[in-house]
Design an enzyme around this catalytic site. Structure first.
Site, PDB file in Angstrom:
ATOM      1  N   TYR A  91      -8.472  -6.821  -4.218  1.00 32.55           N
ATOM      2  CA  TYR A  91      -8.903  -7.111  -5.591  1.00 32.55           C
ATOM      3  C   TYR A  91      -9.171  -8.612  -5.716  1.00 32.55           C
ATOM      4  O   TYR A  91      -8.831  -9.391  -4.814  1.00 32.55           O
ATOM      5  CB  TYR A  91      -7.811  -6.694  -6.590  1.00 32.55           C
ATOM      6  N   GLN A 106     -16.538   6.820   3.788  1.00 33.67           N
ATOM      7  CA  GLN A 106     -15.095   6.747   4.017  1.00 33.67           C
ATOM      8  C   GLN A 106     -14.729   6.923   5.496  1.00 33.67           C
ATOM      9  O   GLN A 106     -13.846   6.241   6.011  1.00 33.67           O
ATOM     10  CB  GLN A 106     -14.380   7.793   3.170  1.00 33.67           C
ATOM     11  N   GLU A 122      -3.975   2.337  -2.455  1.00 31.17           N
ATOM     12  CA  GLU A 122      -3.145   3.345  -1.782  1.00 31.17           C
ATOM     13  C   GLU A 122      -3.772   3.791  -0.454  1.00 31.17           C
ATOM     14  O   GLU A 122      -3.178   3.650   0.618  1.00 31.17           O
ATOM     15  CB  GLU A 122      -2.964   4.557  -2.710  1.00 31.17           C
ATOM     16  N   ASP A 123      -4.988   4.311  -0.525  1.00 33.15           N
ATOM     17  CA  ASP A 123      -5.538   4.936   0.681  1.00 33.15           C
ATOM     18  C   ASP A 123      -5.847   3.919   1.776  1.00 33.15           C
ATOM     19  O   ASP A 123      -5.545   4.160   2.952  1.00 33.15           O
ATOM     20  CB  ASP A 123      -6.799   5.737   0.322  1.00 33.15           C
ATOM     21  N   SER A 124      -6.439   2.777   1.435  1.00 34.96           N
ATOM     22  CA  SER A 124      -6.747   1.799   2.495  1.00 34.96           C
ATOM     23  C   SER A 124      -5.463   1.235   3.079  1.00 34.96           C
ATOM     24  O   SER A 124      -5.402   0.871   4.260  1.00 34.96           O
ATOM     25  CB  SER A 124      -7.659   0.679   1.983  1.00 34.96           C
ATOM     26  N   ASP A 144      -8.334   7.204  -6.286  1.00 32.65           N
ATOM     27  CA  ASP A 144      -8.099   8.594  -6.695  1.00 32.65           C
ATOM     28  C   ASP A 144      -9.030   9.526  -5.929  1.00 32.65           C
ATOM     29  O   ASP A 144      -8.588  10.493  -5.310  1.00 32.65           O
ATOM     30  CB  ASP A 144      -8.347   8.748  -8.205  1.00 32.65           C
ATOM     31  N   ARG A 159      -5.710  -2.673   0.090  1.00 28.97           N
ATOM     32  CA  ARG A 159      -5.301  -2.640  -1.311  1.00 28.97           C
ATOM     33  C   ARG A 159      -4.941  -1.210  -1.719  1.00 28.97           C
ATOM     34  O   ARG A 159      -5.101  -0.268  -0.932  1.00 28.97           O
ATOM     35  CB  ARG A 159      -6.430  -3.176  -2.181  1.00 28.97           C
TER      36      ARG A 159
END
Ligand code: TRH
Length: 392
Positions: A198, A260, A278-280, A20, A276
């Site tokens: 994860y 980041q 969303e962003d990565s 997020d 994993r």
């Protein structure tokens, strides 16, 4: 910052992990740096934010980081003048007082709910839908990131692909990267794999495949939820950043979590990336290397639909064998019963096709830029007509 700049408030409620705040921080920087907006990022967990931006002070309620005003989203929420553009990330529910203040403005702000990324077909028909407030004269609009022209596209910094290509074309930059993480540049024949995922019981079988395989594998694991699994495999109950392990043809190095902006280099430097959330996952697509997606697991199992939707879209352009190899490994990694060594070896056999295709995929997506689309849509709504977007 010009005092006449258009102002943007981004609200971020950190649920767990870094996705997020990862998306919000990336968007905030892009709107400020590339489009000249005066951005305030309201976040309710500054500790998580400080992991992505280590210069931040998690104890400071107001601070400036990289051209963005970062504010603690506290309860009660302070009285504040709403911005021209208000972005509620992932339906995080704005403070009531702030909504009232939006309604009281002579010129009402553009109010956007930025949604999670999904490749499912329904996204196209929900993108840009209005949602009138039940009581106040305000309308919120849904804005969906996505992979097709009828969605909001993906976050992509203006210079990212050029920086990636410069890195890939420059041995010195690459050597600096390896030295920076304290590792000698690996020999040409080694397969370099990043592993930001994860916890996953399938790791043991995959490590076996790598340890027993014909090719040396260097696996780089940023600290995070998979570390206990790494420790279990190597019989270490305290795996931490800086540690190194080896078995057979497999070497593993645990890396510290980096800010980041530096994470991309890890993806560029590796041959295959496990990512994993969303962003990565999006960053792995811009890295244009074969990748394996560990989707964020949801209790009701809907994540498997999201996974299959993406596999379907991504795999549609691949030859049958490569598409099958990719699908089988992704499904196995996300919990479907399968023999990990077998699906891994099939994936590896298609590595060069998957690499070629990942470049094609990235080029195809690059024209649909989320930040530009969001600003265009904000103007379309009609309340920011005078708004000049920098960098177009
Ligand atoms: O952290 P995540 O698992 O986030 C998830 C997902 O976004 C999911 O959709 C959401 O619902 C859930 O959170 C609440 O994975 P993601 O999205 O890849 O975010 C990780 C961020 O961390 C990303 O911006 C990259 C960044 N990162 C660093 O800054 N430094 C690092 O060293 C690494 C490994 C990652």
């Amino acid at each position: 910052m010009d005092k006449n700049s258009f102002r943007c408030d981004i609200f971020c409620n950190v649920i767990d992990n870094f996705g997020d705040i990862g998306v919000c921080w990336r968007l905030a920087r892009q709107l400020a740096h590339e489009h000249g907006l005066a951005v305030r990022l309201w976040v309710d967990d500054l500790g998580s934010f400080a992991r992505l931006c280590p210069e931040a002070d998690a104890g400071l309620a107001v601070q400036r980081c990289r051209g963005v005003e970062v504010r603690l989203w506290s309860k009660p929420f302070p009285d504040t003048q709403p911005a021209d553009l208000v972005i509620e990330a992932f339906a995080c529910k704005l403070p009531e007082g702030y909504i009232e203040a939006m309604a009281a403005q002579a010129q009402q702000p553009v109010w956007i709910n930025l949604e999670y990324l999904s490749a499912e077909d329904w996204v196209e028909s929900h993108h840009k839908l209005p949602s009138p407030h039940p009581r106040l004269p305000l309308t919120k609009y849904y804005f969906f990131p996505g992979f097709t022209a009828k969605t909001g596209g993906l976050l992509l910094e203006r210079d990212l692909l050029a920086r990636r290509d410069a890195f890939l074309g420059d041995g010195e930059q690459q050597r600096d990267f390896w030295r920076g993480i304290g590792i000698e540049p690996p020999p040409a024949g080694a397969l370099k794999i990043s592993m930001f995922v994860y916890e996953n019981a399938a790791l043991q079988g995959l490590f076996d495949a790598w340890a027993d395989g014909a090719q040396p594998v260097l696996c780089l694991v940023p600290e995070g939820r998979i570390l206990p699994g790494v420790g279990l495999y190597f019989g270490d109950d305290a795996p931490t950043a800086g540690k190194a392990y080896a078995r057979g043809n497999l070497q593993v190095r645990v890396l510290p979590f980096v800010e980041q902006e530096r994470y991309d280099e890890l993806l560029w430097a590796c041959d295959i990336n496990f990512v994993r959330g969303e962003d990565s996952c999006v960053r792995a697509q811009w890295a244009a290397k074969p990748f394996v997606w560990h989707i964020y697991p949801q209790h009701d199992g809907v994540h498997m639909q999201k996974l299959r939707a993406f596999i379907g879209k991504y795999g549609a352009g691949l030859p049958t064998g490569a598409a099958r190899a990719q699908r089988s490994l992704w499904e196995a990694w996300n919990g479907e019963a399968a023999s990990l060594p077998a699906v891994w070896n099939d994936f590896l056999a298609h590595q060069s096709m998957l690499r070629e295709y990942s470049g094609h995929w990235a080029r195809q997506l690059a024209g649909n830029n989320l930040a530009l689309n969001l600003l265009d849509f904000s103007r379309e709504i009609g309340r920011m007509r005078a708004f000049k977007i920098e960098g177009q």
